[in-house]
Motif scaffolding. Structure first.
Motif: not given
Ligand SMILES: NC(=O)c1ccc[n+]([C@@H]2O[C@H](COP(=O)([O-])OP(=O)(O)OC[C@H]3O[C@@H](n4cnc5c(N)ncnc54)[C@H](OP(=O)(O)O)[C@@H]3O)[C@@H](O)[C@H]2O)c1
Length: 284
Positions: A219-236
């Motif tokens: 799901p999109t939300a899961t992929a976005a959550e994983r990416l956020k956890e990496l902390g490389v890109l700002p949340g927006s």
């Protein structure tokens, strides 16, 4: 003299190669001098952050044209605004800016940031050309780790297709715009020669590297959550990417444009060719 910012990136590094081959006097700017150590000594280097005033001033001195990289994490546009002001003062005659097809529709934060940066260039009064690509072939590098460790690609975009473009082709358009007449005020929207979804791209990579790969829907939300956890890109920006995935999933980016062929005379590199040249990135 042409200044290339983002010179060590996927597009910038190809642009440096192409312009150096034509014998065009070049200056590159990077934060890390080891990334440009391999370049011909004739190519001038400015080492530093473009958010730093002294670096920006040094970078534009004596320059006629600039390939401008739109640092999207610079959401308040500090670096781009400063570079444009210094460029105007230095009498720069043309800016070729790497933008995004998203700037046309502003469907997400990423599109909006690119359009804001385009508007800054327009307002600078310096003649401009905007290069607006769709999805890069190099986006597949985000799968390197899971391909190497688990033979898997996690896919939030379902069967939705895009026409991935090779950074080499984007660079060719920028090179043409920087070295020939008639590109002022033009916007080039660029797509690659084939419409492909993620499972199709994964099949090509699998064939090239000789390893079975599994494409796993997430799901999109899961992929976005994983990416956020990496902390490389700002949340927006992550949210902007999630909006892109949703649109892609619905097939809203399954289209192609004629601009690449019109500017370069070529339909562009196909994905399997790009993959054959870059397969080492996916191998352990
Ligand atoms: N990926 C896509 O599908 C897509 C689609 C449309 C548009 N775009 C646009 O294309 C851009 C990516 O282009 P690319 O792939 O050629 O670039 P890239 O490979 O991501 O390279 C990033 C470049 O930015 C420079 N940079 C300067 N300051 C930086 C900082 N503070 N943090 C990170 N990098 C910094 C790096 O230079 P040094 O490290 O040498 O200093 C490097 O040359 C995106 O940001 C977006 O604007 C991408």
């Amino acid at each position: 003299m042409i200044l290339i910012t983002g010179a060590t990136g996927n597009v910038g590094s190809e642009l440096v190669k192409q312009l150096a081959k034509k014998g065009v006097p070049l200056r590159v700017v990077t934060r890390d001098k080891s990334k440009v150590a391999h370049l011909d000594q004739k190519i001038e280097r400015v080492i530093g952050e473009l958010s730093d005033e002294a670096t920006a001033e040094k970078a534009v001195e004596g320059v006629e044209r600039i390939y401008m990289f739109p640092l999207i994490i610079d959401e308040d546009h500090h670096s781009n605004t400063m570079l444009l002001a210094k460029a105007k003062k230095a009498g720069v005659k043309q800016i070729v800016m790497l933008s995004s097809m998203g700037a046309a529709s502003e469907f997400s934060k990423i599109g909006i940031i690119h359009r804001e940066k385009e508007l800054l260039v327009e307002k600078s009064g310096i003649p401009w050309t905007f290069v607006r690509p769709g999805a890069f072939m190099t986006n597949t590098y985000q799968w390197c780790e899971s391909i190497k460790s688990a033979g898997k690609v996690f896919n939030p975009t379902g069967e939705g297709k895009v026409a991935p473009i090779s950074p080499k082709d984007i660079a060719t358009v920028a090179a043409v715009a920087l070295t020939s007449e008639g590109h002022e005020g033009k916007i080039y929207s660029l797509t690659g020669p084939e419409l492909m979804n993620v499972p199709e791209q994964v099949k090509v990579i699998s064939k090239e590297i000789g390893k079975p790969l599994e494409c796993v829907d997430v799901p999109t939300a899961t992929a976005a959550e994983r990416l956020k956890e990496l902390g490389v890109l700002p949340g927006s920006i992550v949210e902007g990417l999630a909006a892109f995935w949703e649109h892609m999933k619905k097939g809203q980016f399954a289209s192609q444009t004629p601009d690449l062929e019109q500017v370069t005379g070529s339909k562009g590199e196909i994905f399997s060719h790009w993959c054959a040249e870059h397969k080492d990135a996916f191998l352990n």
